[in-house]
Design a protein around this motif. Structure first.
Motif, PDB file in Angstrom:
ATOM      1  N   PRO A   1      -1.915   8.373  -7.658  1.00 53.16           N
ATOM      2  CA  PRO A   1      -2.998   7.951  -6.758  1.00 53.16           C
ATOM      3  C   PRO A   1      -2.478   7.120  -5.602  1.00 53.16           C
ATOM      4  N   ASP A   2      -3.317   6.979  -4.576  1.00 49.32           N
ATOM      5  CA  ASP A   2      -3.065   5.917  -3.608  1.00 49.32           C
ATOM      6  C   ASP A   2      -3.067   4.603  -4.372  1.00 49.32           C
ATOM      7  N   VAL A   3      -2.136   3.713  -4.036  1.00 51.19           N
ATOM      8  CA  VAL A   3      -2.045   2.430  -4.741  1.00 51.19           C
ATOM      9  C   VAL A   3      -2.103   1.304  -3.714  1.00 51.19           C
ATOM     10  N   ASP A   4      -3.090   0.442  -3.871  1.00 53.51           N
ATOM     11  CA  ASP A   4      -3.305  -0.700  -2.980  1.00 53.51           C
ATOM     12  C   ASP A   4      -3.234  -1.951  -3.842  1.00 53.51           C
ATOM     13  N   VAL A   5      -2.114  -2.706  -3.725  1.00 55.44           N
ATOM     14  CA  VAL A   5      -1.892  -3.874  -4.576  1.00 55.44           C
ATOM     15  C   VAL A   5      -2.096  -5.140  -3.748  1.00 55.44           C
ATOM     16  N   ARG A   6      -2.966  -6.033  -4.236  1.00 55.66           N
ATOM     17  CA  ARG A   6      -3.178  -7.332  -3.607  1.00 55.66           C
ATOM     18  C   ARG A   6      -2.489  -8.391  -4.470  1.00 55.66           C
TER      19      ARG A   6
ATOM     20  N   ILE B   1      -6.133  -1.439  -6.461  1.00 55.18           N
ATOM     21  CA  ILE B   1      -7.131  -0.420  -6.127  1.00 55.18           C
ATOM     22  C   ILE B   1      -6.439   0.931  -6.148  1.00 55.18           C
ATOM     23  N   LEU B   2      -6.931   1.833  -6.982  1.00 50.66           N
ATOM     24  CA  LEU B   2      -6.358   3.166  -7.112  1.00 50.66           C
ATOM     25  C   LEU B   2      -7.283   4.195  -6.485  1.00 50.66           C
ATOM     26  N   GLY B   3      -6.708   5.081  -5.669  1.00 50.88           N
ATOM     27  CA  GLY B   3      -7.454   6.209  -5.119  1.00 50.88           C
ATOM     28  C   GLY B   3      -7.103   7.449  -5.913  1.00 50.88           C
ATOM     29  N   LEU B   4      -7.902   7.772  -6.934  1.00 47.71           N
ATOM     30  CA  LEU B   4      -7.572   8.808  -7.914  1.00 47.71           C
ATOM     31  C   LEU B   4      -8.136  10.165  -7.515  1.00 47.71           C
ATOM     32  N   ARG B   5      -7.291  11.163  -7.477  1.00 50.37           N
ATOM     33  CA  ARG B   5      -7.735  12.547  -7.330  1.00 50.37           C
ATOM     34  C   ARG B   5      -8.297  13.046  -8.663  1.00 50.37           C
ATOM     35  N   GLU B   6      -8.919  14.189  -8.599  1.00 50.43           N
ATOM     36  CA  GLU B   6      -9.287  14.879  -9.820  1.00 50.43           C
ATOM     37  C   GLU B   6      -8.040  15.544 -10.400  1.00 50.43           C
ATOM     38  N   PRO B   7      -7.888  15.600 -11.718  1.00 45.86           N
ATOM     39  CA  PRO B   7      -6.750  16.304 -12.311  1.00 45.86           C
ATOM     40  C   PRO B   7      -6.673  17.743 -11.793  1.00 45.86           C
ATOM     41  N   GLY B   8      -5.489  18.176 -11.434  1.00 46.55           N
ATOM     42  CA  GLY B   8      -5.289  19.535 -10.926  1.00 46.55           C
ATOM     43  C   GLY B   8      -5.368  19.652  -9.425  1.00 46.55           C
ATOM     44  N   ALA B   9      -5.872  18.627  -8.723  1.00 46.45           N
ATOM     45  CA  ALA B   9      -5.950  18.682  -7.257  1.00 46.45           C
ATOM     46  C   ALA B   9      -4.555  18.590  -6.659  1.00 46.45           C
ATOM     47  N   THR B  10      -4.259  19.446  -5.678  1.00 43.73           N
ATOM     48  CA  THR B  10      -2.915  19.511  -5.119  1.00 43.73           C
ATOM     49  C   THR B  10      -2.845  19.278  -3.611  1.00 43.73           C
ATOM     50  N   ALA B  11      -3.912  19.551  -2.887  1.00 49.15           N
ATOM     51  CA  ALA B  11      -3.843  19.546  -1.423  1.00 49.15           C
ATOM     52  C   ALA B  11      -3.745  18.138  -0.857  1.00 49.15           C
ATOM     53  N   PRO B  12      -3.001  17.974   0.239  1.00 49.33           N
ATOM     54  CA  PRO B  12      -3.000  16.669   0.919  1.00 49.33           C
ATOM     55  C   PRO B  12      -4.413  16.308   1.342  1.00 49.33           C
ATOM     56  N   GLY B  13      -4.751  15.040   1.223  1.00 50.16           N
ATOM     57  CA  GLY B  13      -6.078  14.595   1.630  1.00 50.16           C
ATOM     58  C   GLY B  13      -7.190  15.031   0.706  1.00 50.16           C
TER      59      GLY B  13
ATOM     60  N   TYR C   1       0.844  -1.197   0.000  1.00 54.38           N
ATOM     61  CA  TYR C   1       0.000   0.000   0.000  1.00 54.38           C
ATOM     62  C   TYR C   1       0.875   1.241   0.000  1.00 54.38           C
ATOM     63  N   TYR C   2       0.608   2.171  -0.929  1.00 50.19           N
ATOM     64  CA  TYR C   2       1.351   3.420  -1.043  1.00 50.19           C
ATOM     65  C   TYR C   2       0.379   4.591  -0.865  1.00 50.19           C
ATOM     66  N   PRO C   3       0.452   5.305   0.258  1.00 50.75           N
ATOM     67  CA  PRO C   3      -0.551   6.331   0.590  1.00 50.75           C
ATOM     68  C   PRO C   3      -0.187   7.734   0.068  1.00 50.75           C
TER      69      PRO C   3
ATOM     70  N   VAL D   1       5.108   2.724 -11.321  1.00 50.28           N
ATOM     71  CA  VAL D   1       5.604   4.079 -11.090  1.00 50.28           C
ATOM     72  C   VAL D   1       5.569   4.402  -9.603  1.00 50.28           C
ATOM     73  N   SER D   2       4.498   3.999  -8.945  1.00 52.24           N
ATOM     74  CA  SER D   2       4.373   4.223  -7.511  1.00 52.24           C
ATOM     75  C   SER D   2       5.487   3.507  -6.757  1.00 52.24           C
ATOM     76  N   ALA D   3       5.756   2.252  -7.136  1.00 53.50           N
ATOM     77  CA  ALA D   3       6.817   1.487  -6.479  1.00 53.50           C
ATOM     78  C   ALA D   3       8.182   2.106  -6.740  1.00 53.50           C
ATOM     79  N   THR D   4       8.389   2.646  -7.946  1.00 54.83           N
ATOM     80  CA  THR D   4       9.672   3.281  -8.273  1.00 54.83           C
ATOM     81  C   THR D   4       9.895   4.514  -7.411  1.00 54.83           C
TER      82      THR D   4
END
Length: 687
Positions: free
Chosen positions: A310-315, A329-341, A295-297, A366-369
């Motif tokens: 995105p947040d990346v949750d790999v099973r 499982i990807l937790g995708l923001r809207e394009p252009g969103a910058t704020a934490p959370g 899991y990459y938060p 990419v997330s793992a890299t």
């Protein structure tokens, strides 16, 4: 002074033909000496001083008529005021102009940084009153083949006293020495290097040649690409890739199209590639020994809104000894969103989703890299080891612990200082090439450093027979334990005798460590609970950290000036931990970068949203890094993987105990079976 020079020449046996039967007359010697550069004069003075002292009648220090006293402290004060520089070698000299300086006496600072050195003013020469100067030295060492230590001294500073001092007592007062100071502007334990200054150490000479040999073949390639980019004629990613040497994944695609993008290869690199990391069991399927989770938060950090991270949750699941991804499982923001959370939309993908599954795997790679570069590599190796390096250099001088640790701590602050502008910071490559902003990177690194502790660490066991990284890690850890145990068996008594230095080393570590960090998810799921899915061996003790009032990530070894029961074993564990990350762990993460991050379309540090969205195919180059970032990525991956100097088995500086060298060499075949050429493991982090 001329008569002193004549005596010096005669005492050294410089005889010749002609007037006075001396090779050079004192006047000629003085003219020759005054024409030398300052560095040459100082070197000659140190070379001649022992011969001059040997030619004189020995004098008991107690009978010498004069004394120079003073106190040496660090430039920066601690919480309780001035911090003494203990056990520093101090020499008293008479400065001379146009002739070698005269050595007068030497001593060491005590636990409070004070020195008192007796000397004879007559040693300044007939008719010459001493122009006083104190010089400071730190110890260096090498090992002989039989394991015996050879100590030398490196000058690190000086302070001038009065000219023509005729008294028998002089107090230099409190001298503040800017020596291995902490940077007060960062929450991490980083070395302070002023804009005009240089670090208090240097690379070994051979390292520069190694860098030149590694970079020279690709430097012109990168420069050509960047020039074409500035001229508006940038080549596309395919052309850029073709100009560089062929990495593993490109060769795989040439020989067997699709092999490097397969689910099997995805799992294999998580086990044994540069991405090798801790694999927790899947907490949602308790009791299933074949199910794992990564899991990459990333949504917790500020992003630039241009790249998609995105947040990346790999099973994952083990099937017949091979690891396969089964859901992402990807937790995708809207394009252009910058704020934490920022608000996210969660989407789940499985192998049945075809092209979208391939796109999800690419985002996960990419997330793992990025996690590897910031975590396993920069955070857990470079910055983690730097905090031990600073504390060791500040405090270990008499303690033989220095012989064990210093070979593995000697250059890390130099490469980290370079990385502060080259990789991170406002214009660093990671900042420009990934979704994380400078603030996002700083926060991520602080969280990472807040989760690393030496206490209780041991490499996690392999999850299957094919988990070569974990098996090699366990073997190296075992051999390292044997090396540390043997060292303490030989030098343990003196380590205990010089425990004050260990106490101050430990105090510095804890005082400057990052605050312990435990995310909300782990706080809720692990401390005080059994949590059998959570791998504890490589992580700090969460149960202990969450109960401390103001917990620091790094645990104290000791809080007393003499070792309490169990503290020698704790010190051995700390040494084993530091050497492990400075050698094996760094080598595994760093040396495989060209294999795993040598193809732009396979993986990179950041994918852009692009016109078709980040989940489009590799054919959509709007998602891939732009040409300038692409060529920089390949240049950096090659440079980091191929620049190597300071190997343990080569022991170029002879500073590693030969026992450790032979121990690893004896197991080279076992490491080779696990995919590691132990000859490529460096003794320290310098790239």
């Amino acid at each position: 002074m001329l008569s002193a020079l004549r005596s010096l020449m005669e005492s050294l046996g410089f005889k010749g033909q002609g007037k006075g039967d001396v090779l050079l007359e004192p006047e000629e010697l003085a003219r020759w000496y005054s024409g030398l550069a300052l560095e040459e004069r100082l070197a000659l003075s140190r070379e001649l001083a022992p011969h001059v002292r040997a030619s004189r009648t020995p004098k008991s220090p107690e009978t010498l008529p004069a004394v120079a006293v003073g106190r040496i402290v660090f430039q920066q004060d601690g919480l309780e005021g001035a911090m003494p520089l203990h056990h520093l070698k101090v020499e008293v000299w008479d400065r001379d102009f146009g002739a070698p300086d005269d050595f007068l006496g030497e001593g060491f600072t005590d636990a409070d940084g004070r020195f008192s050195i007796r000397y004879d003013p007559a040693d300044a020469g007939v008719g010459d009153l001493p122009d006083l100067e104190v010089r400071f030295f730190e110890p260096q060492h090498t090992f002989r083949e039989d394991g015996r230590v050879v100590e030398t001294w490196r000058r690190i500073g000086s302070e001038k006293g009065p000219d023509d001092h005729g008294g028998l007592h002089y107090d230099f007062g409190t001298l503040k020495l800017p020596y291995w100071e902490y940077d007060p502007t960062t929450p991490l334990a980083r070395l302070l290097v002023t804009e005009e200054g240089t670090p208090p150490t240097a690379y070994a000479p051979g390292r520069s040649l190694a860098m030149l040999k590694a970079v020279a073949p690709i430097e012109l390639i990168k420069r050509q690409h960047l020039l074409q980019h500035r001229l508006g004629r940038a080549p596309d990613v395919h052309r850029i890739q073709a100009d560089y040497p062929e990495p593993l994944t490109v060769r795989m695609e040439r020989e067997a199209p699709g092999s490097s993008r397969s689910d099997a290869f995805f799992g294999e690199r998580l086990l044994n590639g540069m991405f090798s990391t801790i694999l927790d069991k899947d907490p949602e399927v308790p009791g299933d020994a074949q199910a794992f989770r990564l899991y990459y938060p990333w949504n917790a950090y500020e992003q630039d809104g241009i790249h998609c991270l995105p947040d990346v949750d790999v099973r994952l699941r083990l099937v017949e000894g091979r690891l396969f991804p089964v859901r992402i499982i990807l937790g995708l923001r809207e394009p252009g969103a910058t704020a934490p959370g920022s608000p996210v939309t969660r989407r789940s993908f499985t192998p049945a989703d075809g092209a979208e599954w391939e796109a999800a795997k690419r985002l996960a790679r990419v997330s793992a890299t990025l996690d590897t570069e910031l975590g396993n590599h920069l955070g857990q190796c470079h910055l983690n080891v730097e905090q031990y390096a600073i504390a060791a250099h500040r405090n270990l001088r008499r303690n033989p612990l220095r012989w064990l640790l210093m070979p593995h701590l000697r250059e890390v602050v130099l490469i980290n200082h370079s990385a502060s502008g080259f990789l991170i910071g406002p214009t660093g490559y990671i900042t420009r090439a990934s979704a994380l902003t400078e603030r996002g990177i700083e926060t991520r690194l602080q969280h990472l450093l807040g989760s690393y502790d030496w206490r209780g660490f041991a490499p996690a066991p392999p999850v299957c027979e094919g988990h070569r990284y974990a098996r090699a890690s366990g073997l190296f850890w075992k051999l390292l334990g044997e090396h540390v145990d043997a060292f303490f068996a030989e030098h343990g008594a003196e380590v205990e005798a010089q425990w004050l230095e260990v106490r101050r080393f430990s105090d510095d570590l804890v005082a400057h460590a990052a605050p312990a960090f435990v995310c909300r998810y782990l706080r809720a799921k692990v401390p005080g609970k059994e949590a059998p899915w959570f791998v504890r061996t490589e992580r700090m003790d969460l149960d202990a950290k969450v109960t401390e009032p103001v917990p620091k990530a790094v645990s104290a070894v000791t809080r007393t000036d003499t070792p309490a029961p169990g503290e020698m074993d704790a010190l051995k564990q700390l040494c084993r931990y530091v050497i492990y990350f400075a050698t094996f762990r760094h080598a595994w993460a760093n040396n495989l970068q060209w294999e795993d991050a040598g193809e732009v379309l396979y993986t990179c540090l950041g994918l852009r949203w692009g016109k078709g969205g980040a989940l489009s195919t590799e054919a959509d180059l709007d998602v891939a890094p732009p040409p300038d970032a692409a060529t920089e990525m390949l240049w950096i991956s090659w440079m980091l993987s191929k620049t190597n100097y300071g190997f343990i088995l080569s022991n170029e500086e002879a500073d590693v105990h030969p026992r450790f060298v032979e121990l690893l060499r004896a197991h080279a075949a076992q490491f080779a079976e696990l995919g590691l050429d132990v000859r490529t493991v460096s003794s320290r982090i310098n790239i």
